[in-house]
Design a protein around this motif. Structure first.
Motif, PDB file in Angstrom:
ATOM      1  N   LYS A 490      20.681 -54.220 -21.055  1.00 33.45           N
ATOM      2  CA  LYS A 490      19.522 -53.356 -21.321  1.00 33.45           C
ATOM      3  C   LYS A 490      19.911 -52.015 -21.931  1.00 33.45           C
ATOM      4  CE  LYS A 490      17.795 -53.429 -17.133  1.00 33.45           C
ATOM      5  NZ  LYS A 490      16.818 -53.244 -16.020  1.00 33.45           N
ATOM      6  N   GLY A 491      21.217 -51.679 -21.926  1.00 37.55           N
ATOM      7  CA  GLY A 491      21.598 -50.366 -22.437  1.00 37.55           C
ATOM      8  C   GLY A 491      21.159 -49.261 -21.506  1.00 37.55           C
ATOM      9  N   GLU A 492      21.276 -49.520 -20.195  1.00 45.22           N
ATOM     10  CA  GLU A 492      20.861 -48.534 -19.189  1.00 45.22           C
ATOM     11  C   GLU A 492      22.101 -47.864 -18.583  1.00 45.22           C
ATOM     12  OE1 GLU A 492      18.404 -48.283 -14.973  1.00 45.22           O
ATOM     13  OE2 GLU A 492      18.447 -50.148 -16.106  1.00 45.22           O
ATOM     14  N   PRO A 493      22.226 -46.549 -18.705  1.00 47.82           N
ATOM     15  CA  PRO A 493      23.386 -45.847 -18.152  1.00 47.82           C
ATOM     16  C   PRO A 493      23.452 -45.984 -16.627  1.00 47.82           C
ATOM     17  CG  PRO A 493      22.259 -44.464 -19.754  1.00 47.82           C
ATOM     18  CD  PRO A 493      21.356 -45.618 -19.468  1.00 47.82           C
ATOM     19  N   ARG A 494      24.530 -46.562 -16.092  1.00 43.80           N
ATOM     20  CA  ARG A 494      24.637 -46.776 -14.655  1.00 43.80           C
ATOM     21  C   ARG A 494      26.015 -46.401 -14.074  1.00 43.80           C
ATOM     22  NH1 ARG A 494      21.936 -52.761 -13.558  1.00 43.80           N
ATOM     23  NH2 ARG A 494      19.806 -52.274 -14.298  1.00 43.80           N
ATOM     24  N   SER A 495      26.994 -46.075 -14.914  1.00 45.55           N
ATOM     25  CA  SER A 495      28.370 -45.910 -14.416  1.00 45.55           C
ATOM     26  C   SER A 495      28.620 -44.494 -13.897  1.00 45.55           C
ATOM     27  CB  SER A 495      29.374 -46.236 -15.515  1.00 45.55           C
ATOM     28  OG  SER A 495      29.537 -45.143 -16.398  1.00 45.55           O
ATOM     29  N   HIS A 496      29.847 -44.327 -13.380  1.00 42.32           N
ATOM     30  CA  HIS A 496      30.274 -43.004 -12.904  1.00 42.32           C
ATOM     31  C   HIS A 496      30.931 -42.189 -14.024  1.00 42.32           C
ATOM     32  CE1 HIS A 496      29.831 -45.144  -9.053  1.00 42.32           C
ATOM     33  NE2 HIS A 496      29.675 -43.929  -8.509  1.00 42.32           N
ATOM     34  N   GLY A 497      30.764 -42.640 -15.258  1.00 39.23           N
ATOM     35  CA  GLY A 497      31.337 -41.927 -16.410  1.00 39.23           C
ATOM     36  C   GLY A 497      32.102 -42.830 -17.342  1.00 39.23           C
ATOM     37  N   CYS A 498      32.477 -44.040 -16.856  1.00 32.65           N
ATOM     38  CA  CYS A 498      33.213 -44.968 -17.713  1.00 32.65           C
ATOM     39  C   CYS A 498      32.255 -45.701 -18.661  1.00 32.65           C
ATOM     40  CB  CYS A 498      33.975 -45.982 -16.858  1.00 32.65           C
ATOM     41  SG  CYS A 498      35.430 -45.279 -16.028  1.00 32.65           S
ATOM     42  N   VAL A 499      32.866 -46.362 -19.640  1.00 30.67           N
ATOM     43  CA  VAL A 499      32.108 -47.161 -20.613  1.00 30.67           C
ATOM     44  C   VAL A 499      32.200 -48.613 -20.164  1.00 30.67           C
ATOM     45  CG1 VAL A 499      31.899 -47.824 -23.032  1.00 30.67           C
ATOM     46  CG2 VAL A 499      32.624 -45.488 -22.438  1.00 30.67           C
ATOM     47  N   ASN A 500      31.111 -49.098 -19.490  1.00 28.99           N
ATOM     48  CA  ASN A 500      31.096 -50.483 -18.991  1.00 28.99           C
ATOM     49  C   ASN A 500      30.879 -51.466 -20.131  1.00 28.99           C
ATOM     50  OD1 ASN A 500      29.565 -50.187 -15.652  1.00 28.99           O
ATOM     51  ND2 ASN A 500      31.405 -49.295 -16.522  1.00 28.99           N
ATOM     52  N   MET A 501      31.656 -52.561 -20.136  1.00 30.78           N
ATOM     53  CA  MET A 501      31.529 -53.601 -21.153  1.00 30.78           C
ATOM     54  C   MET A 501      31.593 -54.963 -20.465  1.00 30.78           C
ATOM     55  SD  MET A 501      34.132 -52.066 -24.074  1.00 30.78           S
ATOM     56  CE  MET A 501      33.541 -53.181 -25.341  1.00 30.78           C
ATOM     57  N   ASN A 502      31.031 -55.961 -21.146  1.00 27.14           N
ATOM     58  CA  ASN A 502      31.221 -57.317 -20.651  1.00 27.14           C
ATOM     59  C   ASN A 502      32.715 -57.636 -20.668  1.00 27.14           C
ATOM     60  OD1 ASN A 502      28.450 -58.028 -20.200  1.00 27.14           O
ATOM     61  ND2 ASN A 502      28.189 -58.194 -22.428  1.00 27.14           N
ATOM     62  N   VAL A 503      33.170 -58.487 -19.739  1.00 27.69           N
ATOM     63  CA  VAL A 503      34.601 -58.718 -19.558  1.00 27.69           C
ATOM     64  C   VAL A 503      35.258 -59.244 -20.836  1.00 27.69           C
ATOM     65  CG1 VAL A 503      36.317 -60.056 -18.275  1.00 27.69           C
ATOM     66  CG2 VAL A 503      34.354 -59.045 -17.077  1.00 27.69           C
ATOM     67  N   ALA A 504      34.619 -60.215 -21.517  1.00 24.80           N
ATOM     68  CA  ALA A 504      35.202 -60.768 -22.738  1.00 24.80           C
ATOM     69  C   ALA A 504      35.306 -59.697 -23.826  1.00 24.80           C
ATOM     70  CB  ALA A 504      34.376 -61.946 -23.232  1.00 24.80           C
ATOM     71  N   ASP A 505      34.266 -58.843 -23.898  1.00 27.96           N
ATOM     72  CA  ASP A 505      34.299 -57.765 -24.887  1.00 27.96           C
ATOM     73  C   ASP A 505      35.413 -56.764 -24.571  1.00 27.96           C
ATOM     74  OD1 ASP A 505      32.105 -59.040 -25.936  1.00 27.96           O
ATOM     75  OD2 ASP A 505      30.637 -57.589 -25.158  1.00 27.96           O
ATOM     76  N   ALA A 506      35.577 -56.476 -23.285  1.00 22.12           N
ATOM     77  CA  ALA A 506      36.619 -55.526 -22.875  1.00 22.12           C
ATOM     78  C   ALA A 506      38.008 -56.077 -23.198  1.00 22.12           C
ATOM     79  CB  ALA A 506      36.493 -55.229 -21.387  1.00 22.12           C
ATOM     80  N   LYS A 507      38.184 -57.403 -23.022  1.00 22.70           N
ATOM     81  CA  LYS A 507      39.480 -58.010 -23.360  1.00 22.70           C
ATOM     82  C   LYS A 507      39.755 -57.876 -24.863  1.00 22.70           C
ATOM     83  CE  LYS A 507      43.115 -60.810 -23.088  1.00 22.70           C
ATOM     84  NZ  LYS A 507      43.513 -60.945 -24.482  1.00 22.70           N
ATOM     85  N   TRP A 508      38.724 -58.135 -25.696  1.00 20.70           N
ATOM     86  CA  TRP A 508      38.889 -57.980 -27.135  1.00 20.70           C
ATOM     87  C   TRP A 508      39.280 -56.546 -27.472  1.00 20.70           C
ATOM     88  CZ3 TRP A 508      37.282 -55.054 -31.159  1.00 20.70           C
ATOM     89  CH2 TRP A 508      37.460 -55.545 -32.447  1.00 20.70           C
ATOM     90  N   MET A 509      38.605 -55.575 -26.816  1.00 20.20           N
ATOM     91  CA  MET A 509      38.886 -54.160 -27.074  1.00 20.20           C
ATOM     92  C   MET A 509      40.294 -53.781 -26.606  1.00 20.20           C
ATOM     93  SD  MET A 509      37.450 -51.574 -28.539  1.00 20.20           S
ATOM     94  CE  MET A 509      35.675 -51.839 -28.446  1.00 20.20           C
ATOM     95  N   TYR A 510      40.735 -54.353 -25.488  1.00 21.43           N
ATOM     96  CA  TYR A 510      42.068 -54.087 -24.947  1.00 21.43           C
ATOM     97  C   TYR A 510      43.139 -54.501 -25.960  1.00 21.43           C
ATOM     98  CZ  TYR A 510      45.917 -54.056 -21.511  1.00 21.43           C
ATOM     99  OH  TYR A 510      47.086 -53.805 -20.833  1.00 21.43           O
TER     100      TYR A 510
END
Length: 548
Positions: A490-510
């Motif tokens: 939904k694009g709703e800000p919910r974190s404590h300051g980090c940039v949350n991503m889906n796990v597969a997307d985060a792996k690609w970014m890593y």
């Protein structure tokens, strides 16, 4: 000369010896208008005699010069030979040590010191023969040897001549120091029953309490040790011998009062609080531990005078500092690592450079520390060092050309992450950034560390095994957030300051972003979701049908 004449006469053979007739008399020269010349033979004889005298003078001067050269050479040779040896005419315990090296002299000193004895007799007939060590007398072998080698030394040529002169005599005594309390205790232990002894108050360091404390004494009988102290002086002057001494007893009050001892304890404890700091002039410093300082503090007790004062073991302090400081203040060189743009501007420092530092000399710093210990004042001393300047490794990045280096833009307003190679957009991802109370910071940052899994902690949470974490701004990171798929969708800000991503997307970014890559955070944090939730195919099958 007589023997030479006899030898000549014995070898003379008139039959075989050539005869030289006398020369004819010279003609008389006359000048016109004058009579015969007079005195010509006399003038030649005088000239011949003067020539012989001149030759003799030259020979005498040459002989004198040769003697002087030999004498000067001998002087300098002797001075050089005895520079680090005991000089002629120097004795120890009545024995000549001329020409001995320091090590050879040390052996003699140690032997004579070990053989020195004090024979003590008491007023009641008791006797006691003791070594110097038994009586609390410390022998400084190093100082004695140094005095032997330096005996008769001076700074002038006259002093040097005197030093190598064997008829210029000097006897060197044994260097000793007497612990009067230890001496009194030794005599007391030998001559006075324990129940009758006067005991001085003492001060000692307690490792458990980490301070100096007083042990009270008591009144009673005590030996008068002046005669023994004088005998120690005689033994130092005549080492290797036995010197006689006598003692009497006297009834005394507590030799050192509790109040006197407490004052000494307070002074010692004050020294434990002194800050003795040594640094290397760069990033490293060393503070001497209080328990080590305690080892350097002793007490000079004089029961006869009723006093106790601090004394310091300077040699122990110097030995400890010279051993510890080179290791404690050594600083390994660390290369700097920076990322620059094509123009050479540093965009991020991945590793701060550190100069290499090795300790070259500790003498001045150690002297300052010892002086501060004596005075009871804080000190910060700096050792002399050799410095190796750090090197710098640079990596040039290009974020402006097509298909340049990897970097990302986090758009807070859109709640999206854009992946670029230079100016070329290569991927776009949905995200959920920091909520309004803990927003994601705006700015330009650079990746400084990455973890495949990382436990994250905050004031109100602990999340273990967070996948594919890419830290770029202190505690802020891009990472997988399997617990927040809805917020990401939904694009709703919910974190404590980090940039949350889906796990597969985060792996690609890593895999995409290297350490040092640029992360730009732009836009503003929205107050609500910026995207409508995706339709649920199970609830509305038509919504999932393909659109023509």
């Amino acid at each position: 000369m007589r023997a030479m004449a006899n030898a000549i006469n014995e070898g003379f053979d008139p039959e075989r010896t050539a005869y030289i007739p006398p020369l004819p008399a010279p003609e008389t020269l006359t000048m016109p208008g004058s009579g015969p010349a007079r005195g010509h033979d006399h003038t030649r004889g005088a000239a011949h005699l003067a020539s012989k005298r001149h030759t003799g003078l030259i020979v005498a001067l040459c002989v004198l010069a040769a003697v002087l050269v030999i004498a000067v050479g001998g002087f300098f040779g002797a001075r050089s030979y005895f520079a680090d040896r005991v000089a002629p005419g120097v004795t120890f315990a009545g024995e000549s040590l001329a020409g001995k090296s320091a090590d050879e002299a040390r052996a003699v000193v140690e032997s004579k010191a070990a053989d020195s004895r004090i024979a003590v007799s008491a007023q009641d007939g008791k006797t006691f023969t003791a070594s110097l060590d038994d009586l609390g007398v410390s022998v400084d072998v190093d100082a004695t040897v140094a005095n032997l080698v330096a005996a008769k030394a001076g700074g002038s040529v006259a002093d040097d001549l005197s030093r190598i002169n064997p008829w210029s005599a000097q006897d060197v005594p044994l260097v000793v120091s007497t612990d009067k309390l230890a001496l009194s205790n030794a005599l007391t232990a030998q001559f006075i029953d324990e129940s009758e002894r006067a005991v001085a108050s003492t001060v000692s360091y307690g490792p458990e309490t980490k301070n100096f404390a007083v042990t009270p004494g008591k009144e009673g009988q005590s030996p008068v040790s002046k005669s023994v102290e004088d005998a120690v002086v005689q033994a130092a002057a005549h080492p290797g011998t036995t010197v006689n001494a006598s003692v009497t007893y006297e009834t005394v009050a507590m030799p050192i009062t509790v109040q006197t001892a407490q004052k000494a304890a307070d002074d010692a404890n004050a020294r434990l609080n002194v800050k003795l700091v040594v640094n290397n002039g760069a990033k490293k410093s060393f503070t001497v531990p209080a328990e080590e300082v305690a080892k350097w503090i002793g007490f000079d007790e004089d029961p006869d005078a009723g006093t106790i004062a601090l004394k310091y073991d300077d040699k122990a302090a110097e030995s400890y500092l010279n051993q510890v400081l080179p290791n404690e203040l050594k600083q390994d060189m660390v290369k700097a690592s920076v990322v620059t743009n094509k123009a050479g501007k540093v965009m991020i420092t991945l590793q701060e450079g550190v100069d290499g530092v090795t300790v070259a000399n500790t003498d001045d710093a150690v002297s300052q520390v010892v002086n501060a210990l004596h005075s009871g004042s804080d000190v910060t001393a700096t050792v002399k060092t050799d410095v190796t300047k750090f090197e710098t490794d640079s990596r040039v990045v290009d974020y402006e050309s097509p298909n340049g280096d990897p970097h990302v833009v986090v758009n807070l307003s859109e709640q999206k992450v854009y992946a670029y190679k230079g100016s070329t957009l290569v991927n776009t991802f949905l995200t959920s950034t920091g909520k309004l109370s803990t927003p994601t910071d705006n700015g330009t940052f650079f990746v400084y560390i990455k973890y495949e899994k990382k436990t994250m902690r905050g004031a109100d949470y602990v999340t273990p095994n967070v996948p594919w974490s890419i830290f770029y701004n202190q505690g802020e990171a891009l990472h997988g957030a399997p617990w927040n798929p809805d917020g990401i969708a939904k694009g709703e800000p919910r974190s404590h300051g980090c940039v949350n991503m889906n796990v597969a997307d985060a792996k690609w970014m890593y895999d995409f972003l290297p350490v040092g890559a640029m992360v730009q955070v732009v836009g503003t944090t929205p107050t609500a979701a910026v995207r409508a939730p995706a339709p649920d195919p199970a609830a509305d099958p038509a919504a999932a049908a393909p659109v023509a």
